[in-house]
Motif scaffolding. Sequence first.
Motif, PDB file in Angstrom:
ATOM      1  N   ASN A   4       6.803   1.241  -3.727  1.00  0.00           N
ATOM      2  CA  ASN A   4       5.531   0.640  -3.351  1.00  0.00           C
ATOM      3  C   ASN A   4       4.732   1.626  -2.512  1.00  0.00           C
ATOM      4  OD1 ASN A   4       3.550  -1.403  -3.157  1.00  0.00           O
ATOM      5  ND2 ASN A   4       5.144  -2.968  -3.121  1.00  0.00           N
ATOM      6  N   HIS A  58       2.003   3.273   0.436  1.00  0.00           N
ATOM      7  CA  HIS A  58       1.595   3.339   1.850  1.00  0.00           C
ATOM      8  C   HIS A  58       2.744   3.122   2.845  1.00  0.00           C
ATOM      9  CE1 HIS A  58      -2.193   3.401  -0.086  1.00  0.00           C
ATOM     10  NE2 HIS A  58      -2.381   2.099  -0.184  1.00  0.00           N
ATOM     11  N   TRP A  59       3.962   3.542   2.463  1.00  0.00           N
ATOM     12  CA  TRP A  59       5.075   3.495   3.407  1.00  0.00           C
ATOM     13  C   TRP A  59       5.497   4.918   3.771  1.00  0.00           C
ATOM     14  CZ3 TRP A  59       8.002  -1.036   0.572  1.00  0.00           C
ATOM     15  CH2 TRP A  59       7.410  -2.238   0.956  1.00  0.00           C
ATOM     16  N   ALA A  60       6.438   5.036   4.717  1.00  0.00           N
ATOM     17  CA  ALA A  60       6.695   6.338   5.336  1.00  0.00           C
ATOM     18  C   ALA A  60       7.761   7.171   4.643  1.00  0.00           C
ATOM     19  CB  ALA A  60       7.100   6.127   6.801  1.00  0.00           C
ATOM     20  N   TYR A  61       8.408   6.632   3.617  1.00  0.00           N
ATOM     21  CA  TYR A  61       9.487   7.412   2.987  1.00  0.00           C
ATOM     22  C   TYR A  61       8.957   8.212   1.799  1.00  0.00           C
ATOM     23  CZ  TYR A  61       9.689   3.151   0.100  1.00  0.00           C
ATOM     24  OH  TYR A  61       9.391   2.075  -0.689  1.00  0.00           O
ATOM     25  N   SER A 112       7.525   6.718  -1.643  1.00  0.00           N
ATOM     26  CA  SER A 112       6.288   5.969  -1.433  1.00  0.00           C
ATOM     27  C   SER A 112       5.106   6.931  -1.286  1.00  0.00           C
ATOM     28  CB  SER A 112       6.395   5.089  -0.187  1.00  0.00           C
ATOM     29  OG  SER A 112       5.185   4.379   0.036  1.00  0.00           O
ATOM     30  N   ARG A 113       5.320   7.994  -0.536  1.00  0.00           N
ATOM     31  CA  ARG A 113       4.247   8.974  -0.383  1.00  0.00           C
ATOM     32  C   ARG A 113       3.967   9.692  -1.706  1.00  0.00           C
ATOM     33  NH1 ARG A 113       6.176  11.172   5.605  1.00  0.00           N
ATOM     34  NH2 ARG A 113       5.086   9.531   6.783  1.00  0.00           N
TER      35      ARG A 113
END
Length: 379
Positions: A19, A21-24, A27-28
């Motif tokens: 998914n 807009h997360w930090a891992y 996701s990026r």
Amino acid sequence: MPRSVVHAMTDYLFNHNANTHWAYPTSRETDAILADSRTALADFLNASEEETAFGQNMSSLTFHLTRALGRNFSAGDEIIVTELDHHANVDTWRSLEKERGIKIRVVPMDIESGTLEFAELENFLNAKTRLVAIGAASNALGTISDVTGACRLAKENGSFSFVDAVHYAAHELIDVQAIGCDFLACSAYKFYGPHIGVLYGRKELLEQIDFPKLKPAPDYAPERAETGTQSHESIAGAGAAVDFIASLSNGETRREKLQNTFTAIHSRKMELFKSLWEGLAAIEGVRLYGQNPDANRTPTIAFTVKDIASQTVSEKLAERGVFTSHGDFYAMTVVEKLGLAEQGLVRAGCACYTTAEEVERLVESVQISLAVFKIIFYL
């Protein structure tokens, strides 16, 4: 579908699926892939990334936009649609008749030429007109309409303009700046991509419209127009489809490459289309619909064989390895106006991969099928 498009989709699913807009890392990576595809589609439309939204398909996106705009429409306001359009650009707006008390006015088509009676559009525009919805090209007859003129009239009247470019996008390079529309929708599967819809909207409008959305969802353009988790692999594929088209020509920019490709392919497709038109026109019992190859139109042909049901014709052609569409293609009003609601139309078209041999095979198969029909139906 080009292998490069399939590869972009499978690579995303195998190696980046996450998914947004997360930090891992994955996701990026997803954010970057979606951003790249959005830029590619913006180049395809001659728009900005902030003006390019994705959705399940053109119909869903148009319904979504209809509901959003309809929140500010009142009973007695008017929307103009046309008889020539696919019903995704008619019934979506008609839904506001029941929901908001909107009045729908319909620009008629000229049955003989398969074109819009454009003067009626001017006659319909008035102080109550909130939006003009018009197709860039007919998916049934191949007619290319003057959407630039329609959007100019809408703007001068203080009305919104919406363009259905689904059929048009396969044959002519879209330029939303030249068209001057407020909104435009198309579908990537028409130009060698996956089944996903694309919506252009002027940035200031996408930022202002009261889209139905969840409170924590993004509130900036264009993501505020995208409901829920998108088909990320399809977005990746849509971007790859644009790059595939661009790869067929040289140019300084992707937009320039796209323009060169569309120019070259259009010339080739229309040459094949002229051969197809003339070949079918020479067969006694075959009737062609729409404008001839010399007109400003797409290389899509619609025809009937005697009074045989279009599905029956398509089934007979399929037996010979020739696949054609049949029925009304959701352009129901067009087919009804032609008096073919029961029989339907048979439709075929030229793409970048169509060959002269395939055109000859279609014409020959229609001739052979007609001979069979004469025996079966005693024509």
